[in-house]
Motif scaffolding. Sequence first.
Motif, short mmCIF file in Angstrom:
data_model
loop_
_atom_site.label_atom_id
_atom_site.label_comp_id
_atom_site.label_asym_id
_atom_site.label_seq_id
_atom_site.Cartn_x
_atom_site.Cartn_y
_atom_site.Cartn_z
N PRO A 219 0.62 -1.09 0.03
CA PRO A 219 0.07 0.05 -0.03
C PRO A 219 0.83 1.42 -0.02
CG PRO A 219 -0.77 -1.64 1.72
CD PRO A 219 0.52 -1.98 1.03
N THR A 220 2.05 1.37 0.46
CA THR A 220 2.77 2.29 0.40
C THR A 220 3.77 2.57 -0.47
OG1 THR A 220 4.49 1.36 1.87
CG2 THR A 220 2.56 2.52 2.95
N GLN A 221 3.89 1.82 -1.58
CA GLN A 221 5.06 1.91 -2.53
C GLN A 221 4.48 3.19 -3.54
OE1 GLN A 221 4.73 -1.61 -5.14
NE2 GLN A 221 6.13 -2.88 -3.91
N GLU B 67 4.00 6.00 -2.61
CA GLU B 67 4.16 7.33 -1.56
C GLU B 67 5.37 8.23 -2.01
OE1 GLU B 67 3.51 6.55 2.51
OE2 GLU B 67 1.44 5.81 2.19
N GLY B 68 6.38 7.44 -2.98
CA GLY B 68 7.60 8.31 -3.44
C GLY B 68 8.63 7.64 -2.78
N LEU B 69 9.53 8.37 -2.58
CA LEU B 69 10.97 7.78 -2.36
C LEU B 69 11.00 7.41 -0.80
CD1 LEU B 69 13.75 7.89 -3.51
CD2 LEU B 69 14.33 9.95 -2.32
N CYS B 70 11.47 6.22 -0.63
CA CYS B 70 11.31 5.75 0.75
C CYS B 70 12.99 5.02 1.08
CB CYS B 70 10.43 4.76 1.02
SG CYS B 70 10.51 3.89 2.44
N ALA B 71 13.59 5.31 2.19
CA ALA B 71 14.76 4.75 2.49
C ALA B 71 14.98 3.31 2.54
CB ALA B 71 15.48 5.49 3.75
N ILE B 72 15.73 2.45 2.10
CA ILE B 72 15.96 1.26 2.46
C ILE B 72 17.42 0.98 2.65
CG2 ILE B 72 16.04 -1.14 1.42
CD1 ILE B 72 13.49 -0.24 -0.22
N ALA B 73 17.85 0.55 3.75
CA ALA B 73 19.47 0.47 4.25
C ALA B 73 19.64 -0.92 3.92
CB ALA B 73 19.40 0.90 5.77
N LEU B 74 20.75 -0.92 3.16
CA LEU B 74 21.43 -2.47 3.06
C LEU B 74 22.61 -2.42 3.91
CD1 LEU B 74 19.79 -2.36 0.74
CD2 LEU B 74 21.58 -3.62 -0.51
N ASP B 75 22.72 -3.41 4.73
CA ASP B 75 23.89 -3.49 5.74
C ASP B 75 24.37 -4.90 5.90
OD1 ASP B 75 25.94 -2.52 7.69
OD2 ASP B 75 24.72 -2.72 9.18
N GLN C 168 37.99 -25.19 9.07
CA GLN C 168 38.68 -24.29 7.80
C GLN C 168 37.47 -23.94 7.16
OE1 GLN C 168 41.71 -26.19 5.85
NE2 GLN C 168 43.11 -25.76 7.55
N THR C 169 36.26 -23.37 7.76
CA THR C 169 35.19 -22.77 7.12
C THR C 169 35.11 -21.16 7.35
OG1 THR C 169 33.74 -23.43 8.85
CG2 THR C 169 33.86 -24.69 6.73
N PRO C 170 35.19 -20.28 6.61
CA PRO C 170 35.06 -18.95 6.81
C PRO C 170 33.63 -18.52 7.40
CG PRO C 170 34.91 -19.41 4.38
CD PRO C 170 35.05 -20.49 4.97
N ALA C 171 33.70 -17.48 8.24
CA ALA C 171 32.45 -16.96 8.81
C ALA C 171 31.35 -16.68 7.88
CB ALA C 171 33.10 -15.61 9.67
N LEU C 172 30.16 -16.79 8.43
CA LEU C 172 29.00 -16.48 7.67
C LEU C 172 28.70 -15.10 7.61
CD1 LEU C 172 26.60 -17.86 6.10
CD2 LEU C 172 25.53 -17.64 8.28
N GLN C 173 28.70 -14.50 6.30
CA GLN C 173 28.35 -13.22 6.11
C GLN C 173 27.03 -12.88 5.72
OE1 GLN C 173 30.99 -10.80 6.14
NE2 GLN C 173 32.31 -12.68 7.23
N TRP C 174 26.34 -11.72 6.10
CA TRP C 174 24.66 -11.58 6.27
C TRP C 174 24.49 -10.22 5.60
CZ3 TRP C 174 22.12 -15.94 7.07
CH2 TRP C 174 20.87 -15.74 7.10
N LEU C 175 23.95 -9.85 4.61
CA LEU C 175 23.63 -8.68 4.14
C LEU C 175 21.76 -8.45 4.22
CD1 LEU C 175 24.56 -6.06 2.76
CD2 LEU C 175 23.69 -7.13 0.63
N SER C 176 21.62 -7.65 5.02
CA SER C 176 19.83 -7.53 5.02
C SER C 176 19.42 -6.18 4.68
CB SER C 176 19.66 -7.44 6.68
OG SER C 176 20.08 -8.51 7.27
N ALA C 177 18.42 -5.94 3.95
CA ALA C 177 17.68 -4.79 3.45
C ALA C 177 16.61 -4.46 4.48
CB ALA C 177 17.16 -5.22 2.14
N PHE C 178 16.71 -3.25 5.13
CA PHE C 178 15.58 -2.52 6.00
C PHE C 178 14.95 -1.40 5.56
CE2 PHE C 178 14.88 0.10 9.85
CZ PHE C 178 14.09 -0.83 10.62
N ARG C 179 13.63 -1.47 5.49
CA ARG C 179 12.98 -0.46 5.19
C ARG C 179 12.41 0.39 6.29
NH1 ARG C 179 8.38 0.63 0.84
NH2 ARG C 179 6.80 1.73 2.15
N HIS C 180 12.94 1.65 6.30
CA HIS C 180 12.68 2.65 7.40
C HIS C 180 11.36 3.09 7.70
CE1 HIS C 180 17.13 3.25 8.09
NE2 HIS C 180 17.31 3.35 6.77
N LEU C 181 10.62 3.15 6.67
CA LEU C 181 9.11 3.63 6.92
C LEU C 181 8.54 2.89 7.53
CD1 LEU C 181 6.96 5.68 5.58
CD2 LEU C 181 6.75 4.10 3.73
#
Length: 166
Positions: A73-75, A77-85, A98-111
């Motif tokens: 419903p909010t798509q 409404e214009g520009l909205c910040a989505i943080a990738l970290d 000898q397995t490397p650490a698990l890396q994780w990337l998430s997308a968080f919508r501020h609105l």
Amino acid sequence: VLLCSILAVLAGADSYRSVYRFIDVRWDWLRQHTGLNWRRKPCYTALYTILRGIDAAALEQALRQQAAQLIAPTQNEGLCAIALDGKTLRGSLDQAAQTPALQWLSAFRHLDHLVLGQVCWRDGDKNNEIAAAQQLIEELGLPGQLYTLDALHCQKNTADCSKKRQ
């Protein structure tokens, strides 16, 4: 079981036994507020068996579909910040195997304070985080949004990913 496990992890549980202890201590509350109709509490070995049997890809897809329904419903409404970290999952490095650490990337919508999706990989190489960010932006399919990323992602190819579906 999944809901109880998520609640336990949010409360600080970091093992199957601590998830069991969370359920044990809060049994009456969980039954009252979640509608659980279990006859008895699952033991930690049952929790292990159940949680290990979950198809992670199917769960991820179901959660992404739920997130898409929540933001629909909010798509417009214009520009909205989505943080990738990106983060490294603590305790996932196994030097003996000898397995490397698990890396994780998430997308968080501020609105609406919602995690829209995530990807993971097992390699400390920062180039894999760049590829993961590009993949996640494309998979989200939310053109015209403002994606905030750290300096690592200030590259033309990553910026182009958010424009492809316009």
